[in-house]
Motif scaffolding. Structure first.
Motif, PDB file in Angstrom:
ATOM      1  N   LEU A  30       1.191  -1.249  -0.206  1.00 28.58           N
ATOM      2  CA  LEU A  30      -0.166   0.393   0.181  1.00 28.58           C
ATOM      3  C   LEU A  30       0.612   0.838   0.386  1.00 28.58           C
ATOM      4  O   LEU A  30       0.471   2.182  -0.554  1.00 28.58           O
ATOM      5  CB  LEU A  30      -0.664   0.154   1.083  1.00 28.58           C
ATOM      6  N   LEU A  31       1.812   1.208   1.099  1.00 27.12           N
ATOM      7  CA  LEU A  31       2.944   2.354   0.645  1.00 27.12           C
ATOM      8  C   LEU A  31       3.968   2.251  -0.119  1.00 27.12           C
ATOM      9  O   LEU A  31       5.291   3.133   0.336  1.00 27.12           O
ATOM     10  CB  LEU A  31       3.554   2.424   2.323  1.00 27.12           C
ATOM     11  N   ALA A  32       3.901   1.870  -0.829  1.00 29.70           N
ATOM     12  CA  ALA A  32       5.155   1.906  -2.519  1.00 29.70           C
ATOM     13  C   ALA A  32       4.721   3.149  -3.207  1.00 29.70           C
ATOM     14  O   ALA A  32       4.181   2.978  -3.483  1.00 29.70           O
ATOM     15  CB  ALA A  32       4.799  -0.322  -2.453  1.00 29.70           C
ATOM     16  N   PRO A  33       6.020   3.480  -3.900  1.00 24.82           N
ATOM     17  CA  PRO A  33       5.751   4.349  -4.240  1.00 24.82           C
ATOM     18  C   PRO A  33       4.895   4.216  -5.537  1.00 24.82           C
ATOM     19  O   PRO A  33       5.233   3.453  -5.969  1.00 24.82           O
ATOM     20  CB  PRO A  33       7.533   5.072  -4.824  1.00 24.82           C
ATOM     21  N   THR A  34       4.230   5.129  -6.215  1.00 25.53           N
ATOM     22  CA  THR A  34       3.628   5.435  -7.170  1.00 25.53           C
ATOM     23  C   THR A  34       4.498   5.658  -8.336  1.00 25.53           C
ATOM     24  O   THR A  34       5.033   7.230  -8.124  1.00 25.53           O
ATOM     25  CB  THR A  34       1.934   5.494  -7.406  1.00 25.53           C
ATOM     26  N   ARG A  35       4.216   5.228  -9.415  1.00 27.22           N
ATOM     27  CA  ARG A  35       5.678   6.090 -10.502  1.00 27.22           C
ATOM     28  C   ARG A  35       4.294   6.865 -11.396  1.00 27.22           C
ATOM     29  O   ARG A  35       3.116   6.766 -11.692  1.00 27.22           O
ATOM     30  CB  ARG A  35       5.787   4.988 -11.374  1.00 27.22           C
ATOM     31  N   ILE A  36       4.956   7.809 -11.134  1.00 28.99           N
ATOM     32  CA  ILE A  36       4.135   9.279 -11.925  1.00 28.99           C
ATOM     33  C   ILE A  36       4.710  10.128 -12.675  1.00 28.99           C
ATOM     34  O   ILE A  36       5.912  10.309 -12.500  1.00 28.99           O
ATOM     35  CB  ILE A  36       2.858  10.123 -11.370  1.00 28.99           C
ATOM     36  N   LEU A  37       3.979  10.029 -14.287  1.00 31.18           N
ATOM     37  CA  LEU A  37       4.376  11.412 -15.095  1.00 31.18           C
ATOM     38  C   LEU A  37       4.260  12.682 -15.623  1.00 31.18           C
ATOM     39  O   LEU A  37       2.274  12.677 -15.359  1.00 31.18           O
ATOM     40  CB  LEU A  37       3.963  10.779 -16.534  1.00 31.18           C
ATOM     41  N   ILE A  38       4.564  12.931 -15.155  1.00 30.06           N
ATOM     42  CA  ILE A  38       4.441  15.247 -15.220  1.00 30.06           C
ATOM     43  C   ILE A  38       4.612  15.633 -16.627  1.00 30.06           C
ATOM     44  O   ILE A  38       6.163  15.615 -17.063  1.00 30.06           O
ATOM     45  CB  ILE A  38       4.789  15.271 -13.900  1.00 30.06           C
ATOM     46  N   LYS A  39       4.079  16.248 -16.885  1.00 29.98           N
ATOM     47  CA  LYS A  39       3.813  16.772 -18.493  1.00 29.98           C
ATOM     48  C   LYS A  39       3.701  18.523 -18.258  1.00 29.98           C
ATOM     49  O   LYS A  39       2.666  18.309 -17.478  1.00 29.98           O
ATOM     50  CB  LYS A  39       3.293  16.176 -19.739  1.00 29.98           C
ATOM     51  N   THR A  40       4.009  19.235 -18.972  1.00 26.80           N
ATOM     52  CA  THR A  40       3.620  20.400 -18.795  1.00 26.80           C
ATOM     53  C   THR A  40       4.140  21.148 -20.520  1.00 26.80           C
ATOM     54  O   THR A  40       4.137  20.775 -21.231  1.00 26.80           O
ATOM     55  CB  THR A  40       4.516  21.649 -18.004  1.00 26.80           C
ATOM     56  N   LEU A  41       3.198  21.586 -20.499  1.00 25.87           N
ATOM     57  CA  LEU A  41       2.939  22.748 -21.557  1.00 25.87           C
ATOM     58  C   LEU A  41       3.250  24.192 -21.434  1.00 25.87           C
ATOM     59  O   LEU A  41       2.157  24.977 -21.262  1.00 25.87           O
ATOM     60  CB  LEU A  41       1.614  22.105 -22.562  1.00 25.87           C
ATOM     61  N   PRO A  42       4.161  24.448 -22.185  1.00 30.15           N
ATOM     62  CA  PRO A  42       5.486  23.493 -22.949  1.00 30.15           C
ATOM     63  C   PRO A  42       6.252  22.887 -21.900  1.00 30.15           C
ATOM     64  O   PRO A  42       6.315  23.106 -20.800  1.00 30.15           O
ATOM     65  CB  PRO A  42       6.415  25.033 -23.701  1.00 30.15           C
ATOM     66  N   GLN A  43       6.603  22.042 -22.995  1.00 34.61           N
ATOM     67  CA  GLN A  43       8.094  21.222 -21.893  1.00 34.61           C
ATOM     68  C   GLN A  43       8.997  21.844 -21.773  1.00 34.61           C
ATOM     69  O   GLN A  43       9.428  23.302 -21.768  1.00 34.61           O
ATOM     70  CB  GLN A  43       8.233  20.143 -23.097  1.00 34.61           C
ATOM     71  N   GLU A  44       9.596  21.395 -20.147  1.00 36.61           N
ATOM     72  CA  GLU A  44      11.286  21.711 -19.672  1.00 36.61           C
ATOM     73  C   GLU A  44      10.752  23.032 -18.622  1.00 36.61           C
ATOM     74  O   GLU A  44      11.574  23.625 -18.980  1.00 36.61           O
ATOM     75  CB  GLU A  44      12.572  22.423 -21.311  1.00 36.61           C
ATOM     76  N   ALA A  45       9.961  22.924 -18.250  1.00 36.73           N
ATOM     77  CA  ALA A  45       9.147  23.753 -17.566  1.00 36.73           C
ATOM     78  C   ALA A  45      10.550  23.012 -16.098  1.00 36.73           C
ATOM     79  O   ALA A  45      10.643  22.167 -16.494  1.00 36.73           O
ATOM     80  CB  ALA A  45       8.492  23.979 -16.981  1.00 36.73           C
ATOM     81  N   THR A  46      10.698  24.035 -15.394  1.00 40.50           N
ATOM     82  CA  THR A  46      11.594  23.463 -13.969  1.00 40.50           C
ATOM     83  C   THR A  46      10.920  22.890 -12.883  1.00 40.50           C
ATOM     84  O   THR A  46       9.040  23.911 -12.391  1.00 40.50           O
ATOM     85  CB  THR A  46      12.288  24.439 -13.375  1.00 40.50           C
ATOM     86  N   LEU A  47      10.031  22.056 -12.459  1.00 42.66           N
ATOM     87  CA  LEU A  47       9.609  21.522 -11.622  1.00 42.66           C
ATOM     88  C   LEU A  47      10.183  21.069  -9.662  1.00 42.66           C
ATOM     89  O   LEU A  47      10.648  21.244  -9.849  1.00 42.66           O
ATOM     90  CB  LEU A  47       8.593  20.319 -12.018  1.00 42.66           C
ATOM     91  N   LYS A  48       9.420  21.800  -9.301  1.00 43.61           N
ATOM     92  CA  LYS A  48       9.366  21.748  -7.911  1.00 43.61           C
ATOM     93  C   LYS A  48       8.403  21.220  -6.814  1.00 43.61           C
ATOM     94  O   LYS A  48       7.662  21.379  -6.515  1.00 43.61           O
ATOM     95  CB  LYS A  48      10.161  23.016  -7.031  1.00 43.61           C
TER      96      LYS A  48
END
Lengths: 210, 282
Positions: A30-48
């Protein structure tokens, strides 16, 4: 059937062990990490996310729970969104960044739609940019950090129009003639620049006679 | 009143008087005045101990400081004459009261006490004025004490910005509820403390709207030319306005700015990339 105390103890320990093993296995799952994909439009944004930074698109592993994602990119207003990462659910995220309009009026109207956090984040990015510009300016104009420099016969105040403006000051009450005063002041200015480990010939010096 | 004995005693007064050219009674002490001085000297220790008991130590020290300051000033002439005048008048008044008391049959001890009290009144007034003037001028020398009342002049705006750059932690402590590294809020706060006391905080993050709409300010292009800038100009980047960086030009190619998440208010060389400015026109 008669169960002696020894058998009862063994059965009890066995049951407890099985239960604990099952709880451990399921909770781990239940507590295992889940893989998520974060996309932005446009790409190459800095995510924090938390204290960690990524560049979009980014695939990251997050444990189930709520997270705040900040996306910033030059030329766009910052976006801050909250996600709830849930196990066995599609956690892909798409963030659309708002472009900063060139007209002040349009810019202001979009600005007013942002949350306080997004405003703060956008302004932080702008200030970071200004700091970077300042840093670059000081690197390429190393004399600036020693200014203003003022003595009785020299003033080097600022860098403007791609030049260092060096004012040589004539003292009327001095018995030394004007040309000699200017010559001495110029030599003093050059000497001072050299004392800062800089080569005056590499600097664009504009001499002003006052 | 007892604690004032030490700071105003006639022995100290003598330090003020030698260089005083004019005076309405202080240039030569009368015999009665001299007697009073002797009596005062005798009662000095008593008064001192009484002063200490009643918390007079501070007043004593203040008195000594003022006396030192007064002595220095007296050497230069002007205030010394005034001190002598007040001192002389005080002693004269005290001796007159002492005479009157003697005639009235009041005991010697009470006469001395009464004389001293009367002598002290003008001196206390003078010292209060001197302390007031001293504190006023010492604040003026620093130029930017936070205890100063806000000035309507542009120089107050510039000086306040410089003051916070020199004392950034003081700025942070003064505004605990905001981010002290916020450039726009910093400019807004300095404006509000000085020349724009009615500035609404809604403009803090949209300075150009305020500068454009206010009759007190004119917008201009800096054209990256610091020679055209004047101290007190508010500089910002038009392509980023209203969310971009903003700074206060203080002259000599320098700005005071804070930077979100980067630094508290500080003086920096102006890097020539803020293309718009607001100039105070009052």
């Amino acid at each position: 059937m008669k169960i002696n105390k020894k058998s009862l103890l063994i059965i009890t320990i066995t049951v407890i062990s099985i239960v604990l093993s099952l709880v451990f296995i399921f909770s781990k799952d239940l507590l295992a990490p889940t893989r998520i994909l974060i996309k932005t439009l446009p790409q190459e944004a800095t995510l924090k996310i938390g204290e960690k930074g990524y560049t979009s698109p980014a695939t990251i592993n997050l444990k189930p729970g709520k997270y705040k994602i900040e996306a910033v990119k030059d030329g766009y207003f910052a976006s801050i969104s909250e996600i709830d990462v849930i196990k066995n659910k599609d956690n892909n995220i798409n963030i659309s960044l708002k472009e900063i309009p060139s007209s002040y009026k349009e810019r202001l109207s979009v600005w007013n739609t942002l949350t306080d956090e997004e405003k703060l984040s956008t302004r932080t990015l702008a200030d970071q940019r200004a700091e970077k510009e300042k840093e670059d300016f000081l690197k390429t104009h190393p004399l600036v950090q020693h200014l203003p420099y003022k003595t009785l016969n020299i003033e080097i105040v600022n860098y403007s129009e791609d030049k260092y403006w060096v004012t040589l000051i004539y003292n009327q009450s001095s018995p030394i003639d004007k040309n000699s005063q200017y010559k001495n002041a110029k030599e003093d200015a050059i000497s001072w620049i050299k004392s800062k480990n800089l080569d005056p010939s590499t600097l664009n010096l504009e001499w002003v006679y006052k | 009143m007892q604690e004032d004995f030490e700071q105003n005693n006639p022995e100290d007064l003598e330090d003020f008087t030698p260089d005083q050219p004019t005076d309405s009674g202080g240039s030569s002490l009368s015999d009665k005045g001299r007697n009073l001085k002797d009596k005062a000297k005798k009662t000095k220790d008593k008064a001192k101990s009484a002063g200490k008991k009643t918390g007079g130590k501070t007043a004593e020290k203040t008195g000594e400081k003022v006396a030192e300051k007064g002595a220095e000033t007296a050497a230069s002439g002007a205030v010394g004459a005034a001190t002598g005048g007040v001192g002389g008048a005080a002693v004269k008044a005290a001796s007159a009261v002492s005479d009157a008391a003697e005639k009235a049959g009041i005991s010697k001890g009470k006469q001395i006490l009464l004389g001293c009290i009367i002598a002290l009144i003008p001196l206390v007034i003078f010292l209060t004025m001197a302390i007031g003037m001293y504190s006023y001028f010492s604040e003026g020398a620093e130029g930017t004490g936070t205890s100063q009342s806000p000035s309507s002049s542009l120089s107050a705006f510039i000086e306040r910005a410089k003051y916070y750059a020199a004392h950034p932690q003081e700025y942070a402590d003064k505004y605990p509820d905001i981010d002290p590294t916020d450039c726009a809020v910093f400019v807004g706060n300095v404006l509000k403390e000085t020349i724009e006391p009615n500035l609404s905080s809604e403009y803090y993050q949209d300075m150009s709207t305020f500068l454009t709409n206010s009759p007190n300010w004119e917008i201009f292009n800096t054209e990256s030319n610091t020679n055209n800038l004047q101290p007190g100009d508010i500089l910002y980047k038009s392509v980023e306005d209203p969310y971009g960086h903003v700074a206060i030009y203080i002259g000599d190619g320098q700005v005071v700015d804070a930077s979100l998440g980067n630094h508290l208010p500080q003086i920096s060389p102006y890097w020539g990339r803020l293309d718009k400015g607001g100039r105070y026109n009052k």
